[in-house]
Design a protein around this motif. Sequence first.
Motif, PDB file in Angstrom:
ATOM      1  N   GLY A   1       0.793  -1.224   0.000  1.00 35.14           N
ATOM      2  CA  GLY A   1       0.000   0.000   0.000  1.00 35.14           C
ATOM      3  C   GLY A   1       0.826   1.275   0.000  1.00 35.14           C
ATOM      4  N   GLU A   2       2.110   1.163   0.299  1.00 29.02           N
ATOM      5  CA  GLU A   2       2.929   2.381   0.325  1.00 29.02           C
ATOM      6  C   GLU A   2       3.345   2.769  -1.090  1.00 29.02           C
ATOM      7  OE1 GLU A   2       5.239   2.957   4.381  1.00 29.02           O
ATOM      8  OE2 GLU A   2       5.977   1.181   3.364  1.00 29.02           O
ATOM      9  N   ARG A   3       3.311   4.073  -1.342  1.00 33.97           N
ATOM     10  CA  ARG A   3       3.941   4.604  -2.551  1.00 33.97           C
ATOM     11  C   ARG A   3       5.380   4.937  -2.193  1.00 33.97           C
ATOM     12  NH1 ARG A   3       0.279   6.862  -6.449  1.00 33.97           N
ATOM     13  NH2 ARG A   3      -1.855   6.890  -5.666  1.00 33.97           N
ATOM     14  N   LEU A   4       6.286   4.780  -3.145  1.00 37.29           N
ATOM     15  CA  LEU A   4       7.696   5.068  -2.870  1.00 37.29           C
ATOM     16  C   LEU A   4       8.130   6.288  -3.674  1.00 37.29           C
ATOM     17  CD1 LEU A   4       9.007   1.420  -2.730  1.00 37.29           C
ATOM     18  CD2 LEU A   4       8.587   2.978  -0.814  1.00 37.29           C
ATOM     19  N   VAL A   5       8.709   7.220  -2.961  1.00 35.36           N
ATOM     20  CA  VAL A   5       9.177   8.466  -3.556  1.00 35.36           C
ATOM     21  C   VAL A   5      10.678   8.299  -3.800  1.00 35.36           C
ATOM     22  CG1 VAL A   5       9.353  10.955  -3.249  1.00 35.36           C
ATOM     23  CG2 VAL A   5       7.443   9.697  -2.197  1.00 35.36           C
ATOM     24  N   CYS A   6      11.057   8.341  -5.080  1.00 33.40           N
ATOM     25  CA  CYS A   6      12.455   8.112  -5.456  1.00 33.40           C
ATOM     26  C   CYS A   6      13.084   9.428  -5.879  1.00 33.40           C
ATOM     27  CB  CYS A   6      12.527   7.107  -6.599  1.00 33.40           C
ATOM     28  SG  CYS A   6      11.863   5.491  -6.137  1.00 33.40           S
ATOM     29  N   THR A   7      14.128   9.812  -5.150  1.00 33.97           N
ATOM     30  CA  THR A   7      14.769  11.104  -5.401  1.00 33.97           C
ATOM     31  C   THR A   7      16.284  10.931  -5.451  1.00 33.97           C
ATOM     32  OG1 THR A   7      14.841  11.558  -3.029  1.00 33.97           O
ATOM     33  CG2 THR A   7      12.964  12.448  -4.232  1.00 33.97           C
ATOM     34  N   GLY A   8      16.946  11.886  -6.060  1.00 31.98           N
ATOM     35  CA  GLY A   8      18.405  11.840  -6.113  1.00 31.98           C
ATOM     36  C   GLY A   8      18.984  13.220  -6.279  1.00 31.98           C
ATOM     37  N   LYS A   9      20.195  13.394  -5.772  1.00 33.77           N
ATOM     38  CA  LYS A   9      20.876  14.671  -5.961  1.00 33.77           C
ATOM     39  C   LYS A   9      22.375  14.452  -6.119  1.00 33.77           C
ATOM     40  CE  LYS A   9      21.482  15.636  -1.072  1.00 33.77           C
ATOM     41  NZ  LYS A   9      21.142  16.427   0.085  1.00 33.77           N
ATOM     42  N   VAL A  10      23.005  15.413  -6.754  1.00 35.38           N
ATOM     43  CA  VAL A  10      24.450  15.373  -6.959  1.00 35.38           C
ATOM     44  C   VAL A  10      25.120  15.752  -5.638  1.00 35.38           C
ATOM     45  CG1 VAL A  10      26.388  16.403  -8.212  1.00 35.38           C
ATOM     46  CG2 VAL A  10      24.191  16.008  -9.393  1.00 35.38           C
ATOM     47  N   VAL A  11      26.034  14.889  -5.168  1.00 37.54           N
ATOM     48  CA  VAL A  11      26.748  15.222  -3.924  1.00 37.54           C
ATOM     49  C   VAL A  11      28.241  15.453  -4.145  1.00 37.54           C
ATOM     50  CG1 VAL A  11      25.097  14.132  -2.345  1.00 37.54           C
ATOM     51  CG2 VAL A  11      26.973  12.771  -3.299  1.00 37.54           C
ATOM     52  N   GLU A  12      28.733  15.095  -5.326  1.00 40.67           N
ATOM     53  CA  GLU A  12      30.172  15.288  -5.579  1.00 40.67           C
ATOM     54  C   GLU A  12      30.400  15.281  -7.083  1.00 40.67           C
ATOM     55  OE1 GLU A  12      32.551  12.115  -3.956  1.00 40.67           O
ATOM     56  OE2 GLU A  12      34.453  13.087  -4.456  1.00 40.67           O
ATOM     57  N   LYS A  13      31.340  16.126  -7.521  1.00 39.80           N
ATOM     58  CA  LYS A  13      31.824  16.036  -8.894  1.00 39.80           C
ATOM     59  C   LYS A  13      33.249  15.523  -8.800  1.00 39.80           C
ATOM     60  CE  LYS A  13      30.499  19.308 -11.830  1.00 39.80           C
ATOM     61  NZ  LYS A  13      30.300  20.676 -12.431  1.00 39.80           N
ATOM     62  N   LEU A  14      33.574  14.523  -9.561  1.00 40.94           N
ATOM     63  CA  LEU A  14      34.891  13.906  -9.398  1.00 40.94           C
ATOM     64  C   LEU A  14      35.406  13.382 -10.726  1.00 40.94           C
ATOM     65  CD1 LEU A  14      34.495  10.350  -7.897  1.00 40.94           C
ATOM     66  CD2 LEU A  14      32.521  11.733  -8.471  1.00 40.94           C
ATOM     67  N   GLU A  15      36.708  13.102 -10.736  1.00 38.30           N
ATOM     68  CA  GLU A  15      37.286  12.433 -11.891  1.00 38.30           C
ATOM     69  C   GLU A  15      37.696  11.045 -11.432  1.00 38.30           C
ATOM     70  OE1 GLU A  15      39.355  15.052 -14.636  1.00 38.30           O
ATOM     71  OE2 GLU A  15      40.812  13.427 -14.906  1.00 38.30           O
ATOM     72  N   GLN A  16      37.233  10.044 -12.163  1.00 36.63           N
ATOM     73  CA  GLN A  16      37.496   8.661 -11.777  1.00 36.63           C
ATOM     74  C   GLN A  16      37.948   7.916 -13.025  1.00 36.63           C
ATOM     75  OE1 GLN A  16      34.558   6.581  -9.083  1.00 36.63           O
ATOM     76  NE2 GLN A  16      34.370   5.204 -10.818  1.00 36.63           N
ATOM     77  N   ALA A  17      39.146   7.311 -12.937  1.00 40.13           N
ATOM     78  CA  ALA A  17      39.706   6.576 -14.081  1.00 40.13           C
ATOM     79  C   ALA A  17      39.679   7.425 -15.353  1.00 40.13           C
ATOM     80  CB  ALA A  17      38.959   5.252 -14.281  1.00 40.13           C
ATOM     81  N   GLY A  18      40.001   8.719 -15.195  1.00 40.36           N
ATOM     82  CA  GLY A  18      40.098   9.601 -16.359  1.00 40.36           C
ATOM     83  C   GLY A  18      38.766  10.090 -16.905  1.00 40.36           C
ATOM     84  N   GLU A  19      37.675   9.787 -16.190  1.00 41.63           N
ATOM     85  CA  GLU A  19      36.349  10.213 -16.668  1.00 41.63           C
ATOM     86  C   GLU A  19      35.770  11.254 -15.720  1.00 41.63           C
ATOM     87  OE1 GLU A  19      34.119   6.572 -18.738  1.00 41.63           O
ATOM     88  OE2 GLU A  19      34.433   6.257 -16.612  1.00 41.63           O
ATOM     89  N   LYS A  20      35.046  12.200 -16.296  1.00 43.07           N
ATOM     90  CA  LYS A  20      34.294  13.156 -15.481  1.00 43.07           C
ATOM     91  C   LYS A  20      33.041  12.470 -14.975  1.00 43.07           C
ATOM     92  CE  LYS A  20      35.935  17.381 -17.627  1.00 43.07           C
ATOM     93  NZ  LYS A  20      35.617  18.509 -18.519  1.00 43.07           N
ATOM     94  N   CYS A  21      32.902  12.437 -13.642  1.00 40.50           N
ATOM     95  CA  CYS A  21      31.793  11.696 -13.034  1.00 40.50           C
ATOM     96  C   CYS A  21      31.087  12.556 -12.000  1.00 40.50           C
ATOM     97  CB  CYS A  21      32.306  10.451 -12.306  1.00 40.50           C
ATOM     98  SG  CYS A  21      33.082   9.228 -13.378  1.00 40.50           S
ATOM     99  N   VAL A  22      29.872  12.194 -11.700  1.00 43.15           N
ATOM    100  CA  VAL A  22      29.193  12.755 -10.533  1.00 43.15           C
ATOM    101  C   VAL A  22      28.784  11.606  -9.623  1.00 43.15           C
ATOM    102  CG1 VAL A  22      28.347  14.880 -11.612  1.00 43.15           C
ATOM    103  CG2 VAL A  22      26.933  12.820 -11.702  1.00 43.15           C
TER     104      VAL A  22
END
Lengths: 139, 146
Positions: A94-115
């Motif tokens: 019976g519960e609805r699920l609220v799915c949310t997300g936010k950017v917490v870091e900008k980083l470079e990992q293995a030569g790639e621009k990542c968040v």
Amino acid sequence: MTKPNFDALNVGDAIPSFTTEPVSRLTLALYATGSGDHHPLHLDQDYVRSKGIPDVFAHGMLGMAYLGRLLTQWVPQAAIRSFGVRFTAITQVGERLVCTGKVVEKLEQAGEKCVRLELTCANEQGEAKHKADAVVALT
Amino acid sequence: MLIDKKHIGMKVPPHSVTPTAWQLKWFAKATGESNPIYFDEAAAAEAGLPGVLVPPTFFFCMDMDKDHPFDYLETMGCDLGKMLHGEQSFVYHKPVHSGEKLDFDGVITDIYDKKNGALQFVVKDVKVLRQGELVCDVHSVMVIRA
């Protein structure tokens, strides 16, 4: 699908969210078929009552699958480098699920621009069911 | 009873799975997926994919797709009735599609407890290989209550 632009994203930016339909017994039956997890805790009211539990409850991985959908609605799946979740509460029928997300870091990992994203799957009262994080490449 | 830490390093019996478009269709329906590359073979082909795309968390389902998915906990003498799923994570290396045979090769990488043994944690790391190529790492933490 076009990827979000790395330079245009800032820490704290939210990604598009959604709220699921109420998790029903049918949802759990469909998830049992799709996932192969037919554990009676999620399907069989007689079984759970015999264990002193009032009702069946959702598979934890159903919530993680919803958070996976949150990610793949935002970026092509091939951009996801890693995705992890901690299960913090049980989801009741019976519960609805609220799915949310936010950017917490900008980083470079293995030569790639990542968040790095922080993702939450919570009920409408704000009780977190799952807390997750994901690293997504945007180059 | 505390789980014997001698099981750290234990290999999990390996298994293989070929994901099917049929099962992925039901997985998509259950999870509210509306992008047809996850459930429609024709749409996946049109997008240039060799099969429907295996979604991010389905690797867990395939890891569990064996007669005794918690065989390693049974070997350790754990009561599966007291088991909870604590954490789950994945590292992705290559996209995977329906019809591609995958090999699951797992090992127990840690066993620890909290609250004087009231909660015990068993950590399993599985490498998912397609024709020998690593496509995904699956990291699972199961919790056993006293």
